[in-house]
Design an enzyme around this catalytic site. Structure first.
Site, short mmCIF file in Angstrom:
data_model
loop_
_atom_site.label_atom_id
_atom_site.label_comp_id
_atom_site.label_asym_id
_atom_site.label_seq_id
_atom_site.Cartn_x
_atom_site.Cartn_y
_atom_site.Cartn_z
N LYS A 287 3.13 1.84 4.15
CA LYS A 287 1.76 1.59 4.62
C LYS A 287 1.54 2.21 6.00
CE LYS A 287 -1.76 -0.80 6.42
NZ LYS A 287 -2.53 -1.91 6.78
N ASP A 306 -1.81 -2.16 1.37
CA ASP A 306 -1.23 -3.45 1.72
C ASP A 306 -1.89 -4.50 0.81
OD1 ASP A 306 -3.76 -3.82 2.69
OD2 ASP A 306 -3.19 -3.93 4.79
#
Ligand SMILES: Nc1nc2[nH]c(O)nc2c(=O)[nH]1
Length: 396
Positions: A287, A306
């Site tokens: 991420k 996420d």
């Protein structure tokens, strides 16, 4: 795509600047207790205070403020600066944000009397012409948001609806080192706390001056960042992120040719290579790597995934996966689904969808959709009333 042009000359430096000397290193207070509360409760001097307008919030003085050739729908400052891409810009007035782009200290504001068009003011710079081009580069000004959003809206009615309400959420092109260090602070963190941590690190850089209640710094070089120890960061409340920052700084310093150059070279590489290379740095997972790739490395189809983005994806793109748990493999599937839907600038679409889920925007969108539902309902009841049917008053 269009290129924004600066159409007015810049004035000299603002008289309001109070440059202070660069900090000696290290910068940390000697005896704080060792919790994040230190950072949260005892802000250091550059940490957020009440924003005050130092400049008039009426029409900008044309001798010091110059128009950018960007309309509000190409660049909305409140949707671009305080929404999780950068944690280094401050609100310094009504619809006005201030920050540094390299060594240039710049304010941007929407002009009430010019359909919200964006104006800029350079407070301090070694070169005005460099400041102009650095600003346009930082704003990714050659990308036309209107063109992109038209394409996204054509393939996604929900995007079209959000785009109407949240115009001008633009992806920035930040300095890669600055972006990397900010996103190392971002893991499992909220915008307020990330901002304080980033502020702490920023204060290691050259001080550029004060605007309103805020002191601004050039982002520190790797050499300056290397002057702070893991222990000092822990004492300042960085927790486990302390070792990621010092580890990453060490790793970058050991790159042949220099860490900043190594990062910058990724602007020319393919996304999977970039993600793999960034993932070798301590604290950089998929991420964080995608955020750095999207917000600084010209990887316009990088998709940070996420749990929040997973929720968006399972609601709108992959409903068959609703209710399942996000795994590393599924992160890849989410990213692919975004690219299938929105194409090679999919990261720009993700940015709007992400911003729409942040509390202030979510509240605005739900308020607007409620009022349009209500007005649709009212229209229906109007028709019925004309036909002599009963109309029940709507409660607001
Ligand atoms: N546009 C986005 N901004 C972000 N900030 C952050 O921490 N995560 C994201 C993201 O997924 N998209």
């Amino acid at each position: 795509m269009k290129r924004a042009r600066l159409t007015m000359p810049l004035s000299g430096d603002s008289a309001t600047i109070k440059p202070s000397p660069p900090h000696p290193l290290p910068l940390l207070p000697p005896t704080p207790p060792q919790t994040a509360q230190v950072l949260l409760k005892k802000p250091r001097r550059a940490i957020l205070k009440r924003p005050t307008a130092l400049f008039s919030t009426a029409a900008p003085d044309s001798s010091t403020w110059a128009p950018l050739n960007l309309s509000q729908s190409e660049l909305s400052l409140p949707l671009t600066f305080p929404t999780g891409q950068t944690f280094r810009w401050r609100q310094t007035g009504h619809l006005q944000y201030t920050g540094s782009v390299g060594p240039h200290l710049i304010s941007l504001k929407h002009h009430d009397d010019d359909n919200g068009g964006v104006y800029y003011h350079v407070h301090r710079t070694p070169s005005h012409s460099d400041a102009e081009s650095a600003l346009l580069d930082f704003l990714n000004a050659e990308v036309s948001l209107a063109d992109l959003w038209r394409e996204f809206s054509a393939s996604d009615p929900r995007f079209a609806e959000l785009a109407q309400q949240l115009r001008g959420a633009r992806v920035l092109r930040q300095d890669p080192l600055e972006c990397l260090i900010q996103f190392l602070c971002s893991s499992n963190n909220n915008i307020g706390r990330i901002t304080k941590m980033v502020n702490f690190l920023s204060s290691l850089g050259e001080c550029l001056g004060t605007v309103g209640d805020f002191e601004f710094h050039e982002f520190p070089t790797l050499e300056r960042l290397a002057g702070v120890t893991e222990q000092q960061l822990r004492e300042a409340g960085f927790g486990y992120r302390a070792k990621y920052i010092t580890g990453t700084v060490d790793a970058l310093q050991s790159k042949p040719g220099g860490g900043s150059e190594w990062l910058a070279s990724m602007r020319k590489l393919n996304l999977p290579v970039v993600i793999d290379a960034l993932s070798t740095l301590p604290g950089v997972g998929p991420k964080v790597a995608a955020c750095i790739a999207l917000f600084s490395l010209d990887q316009h189809h990088a998709i940070p995934v996420d749990t929040h983005v997973w929720q968006i994806a399972t609601r709108y793109l992959l409903p068959e996966l609703a209710g399942t748990r996000l795994t590393r493999k599924l992160c890849g599937r989410v990213a692919d689904a975004f690219v299938m839907k929105y194409g090679k600038y999919a990261g720009w679409a993700q940015t709007l969808l992400f911003i729409a889920e942040l509390p202030p925007q979510k509240a605005l969108v739900s308020l607007n959709s409620r009022s349009s539902e209500e007005s649709e309902s009212l229209k229906g009841k109007d028709k019925k009333a004309k036909k002599g049917e009963a109309v029940v008053a709507l409660k607001s």
